[in-house]
Design an enzyme around this catalytic site. Sequence first.
Site, short mmCIF file in Angstrom:
data_model
loop_
_atom_site.label_atom_id
_atom_site.label_comp_id
_atom_site.label_asym_id
_atom_site.label_seq_id
_atom_site.Cartn_x
_atom_site.Cartn_y
_atom_site.Cartn_z
N GLN A 1 -8.77 -6.40 -10.89
CA GLN A 1 -9.34 -5.21 -10.24
C GLN A 1 -8.88 -3.78 -11.21
O GLN A 1 -9.58 -3.14 -11.64
CB GLN A 1 -9.12 -5.02 -8.85
CG GLN A 1 -9.41 -3.73 -8.31
CD GLN A 1 -9.21 -3.63 -6.78
OE1 GLN A 1 -10.25 -4.02 -6.20
NE2 GLN A 1 -8.18 -3.23 -6.19
N HIS B 1 0.74 -1.29 -0.01
CA HIS B 1 0.12 0.15 0.02
C HIS B 1 0.90 1.36 -0.04
O HIS B 1 0.50 2.14 -0.59
CB HIS B 1 -0.78 -0.01 1.34
CG HIS B 1 -1.77 -0.98 1.48
ND1 HIS B 1 -1.68 -1.89 2.33
CD2 HIS B 1 -2.97 -1.29 0.73
CE1 HIS B 1 -2.88 -2.92 2.38
NE2 HIS B 1 -3.55 -2.65 1.13
P1 AMP Z 1 -6.79 -3.67 -0.54
O1 AMP Z 1 -6.40 -2.74 0.87
O2 AMP Z 1 -6.16 -5.01 -0.25
O3 AMP Z 1 -8.08 -3.31 -1.02
O4 AMP Z 1 -5.64 -3.02 -1.58
C1 AMP Z 1 -5.80 -1.52 -1.64
C2 AMP Z 1 -4.52 -1.33 -2.92
O5 AMP Z 1 -3.32 -1.74 -2.64
C3 AMP Z 1 -5.33 -2.04 -4.07
O6 AMP Z 1 -4.88 -1.42 -5.31
C4 AMP Z 1 -4.24 -3.24 -4.10
O7 AMP Z 1 -4.09 -3.73 -5.23
C5 AMP Z 1 -2.74 -2.63 -3.67
N1 AMP Z 1 -1.95 -3.77 -3.21
C6 AMP Z 1 -2.16 -4.47 -2.29
N2 AMP Z 1 -1.51 -5.45 -2.00
C7 AMP Z 1 -0.11 -5.16 -3.02
C8 AMP Z 1 1.01 -5.54 -3.00
N3 AMP Z 1 1.72 -6.41 -2.44
N4 AMP Z 1 1.94 -4.67 -3.89
C9 AMP Z 1 1.16 -3.56 -4.46
N5 AMP Z 1 0.02 -3.13 -4.24
C10 AMP Z 1 -0.85 -3.75 -3.47
#
Ligand code: AMP
Length: 281
Positions: free
Chosen positions: A153, A37
Site C-alpha cells: 500500500q 495506528h
Molecule cells: P487500517 O486501519 O488497517 O487501514 O490501517 C491504517 C494505517 O495503519 C495503515 O497505514 C496501516 O499500514 C497502518 N498500520 C496497521 N497496522 C500497523 C502496525 N502494526 N504497525 C504500524 N502501522 C500499522
Amino acid sequence: MTVILRTVGEVRAWRGALPAGRKVGFVPTMGALHAGHISLMALAKSRAAVTIASIFVNPLQFGPNEDLAKYPRPIEKDLALLEAAGVDALFLPEVADLYPEGASTFVVEESVSGPMCGAARPGHFRGVTTVVLKLFNIVQPDLAVFGQKDAQQCAVIERMVRDLVIPIEIVRGPIVREPDGLALSSRNVYLSPEDRAAAPLIHTSLQAVKAAFDAGQHDAGALAAIGRAVLGQDPRFTVQYWDVRDPKSLAVIDNVGRGGALLAVAAYLGTTRLIDNIVVS
Ligand code: AMP
C-alpha cells in the site's frame, strides 16, 4: 479535544480556519485502532503542527467475499484513543460523502499494485488509491503517514503521489508488533485462541529469512523457499505468497542487491488473512 468532522464541508471549514503556514499531518485509517495506528499519529504529530486522522471502512477496497460487513467498528473506543494521542481532528465520513450516487471516476495504479495483495485481492488497490486521493483532496494535508505493515500500500500510494504530482509528503511508520512478534492488526481479533498462538510463526519465518540473508544467502528464490518452509511447519497456515521483491517497484528479483529487498508474506489462519513483511539491505 479531538474535533469530529462528519462531512466534506466541515473538513473544508476546519482546514480553512487554520492559521496559514501550519503544517497539517494526516493519518487515514479504517478504525478499530491499536498501538500501530497510534504510533502513526505520534509520527504525524512529531512532523506537523496540526494532526487529523480519518476513520472510514472503505467498501471499494473490499472484495465481494471479504469482511466488510463484520469489520470491527468500535468508534467510542477509537475516539478515546485519538483524544489520548492528542490528535486534533477526526474525519468520520459516511459512504455517501465519499461516493456520491453514480460516482464513476476511479484511480488505477497499474504496476506496483499488480502482484502480491493486488493479485490476491482484485480491485483492492483501485479502492485504496481512489479513496486515498479523495481523502487527500478533502483534507489537503502537507504530509500523510502510512504504516510499513502494508508495504505494498505504501509503495502504491508513493507511486500515485509521484505520477499524479500530488503535493503531499508520504511518510512511512515502522511496524508495531506484539511482544511475541505478531504484527498488530485490526483483524487479529478474528483469530481463535489456537490460531492466535500459531500466528507469530509468520514473523519467525521473516526473521529466519533475514538471518539467512545476513549470513550471506542473497538468492531471492532460495530465501523465499526458506520462508515458505518455516511457515509450512504448521499446517494451520495457508500461504498466499511468501515473496522476495524490490522494495520500491515490487518487481521480482533474482538476487538481493544494493537496493535491498522486501520480504513479504500473506497467509490465512482459518478464515483470517494476515500480512507481514521485513525489509533487508
Ligand atoms: P487500517 O486501519 O488497517 O487501514 O490501517 C491504517 C494505517 O495503519 C495503515 O497505514 C496501516 O499500514 C497502518 N498500520 C496497521 N497496522 C500497523 C502496525 N502494526 N504497525 C504500524 N502501522 C500499522
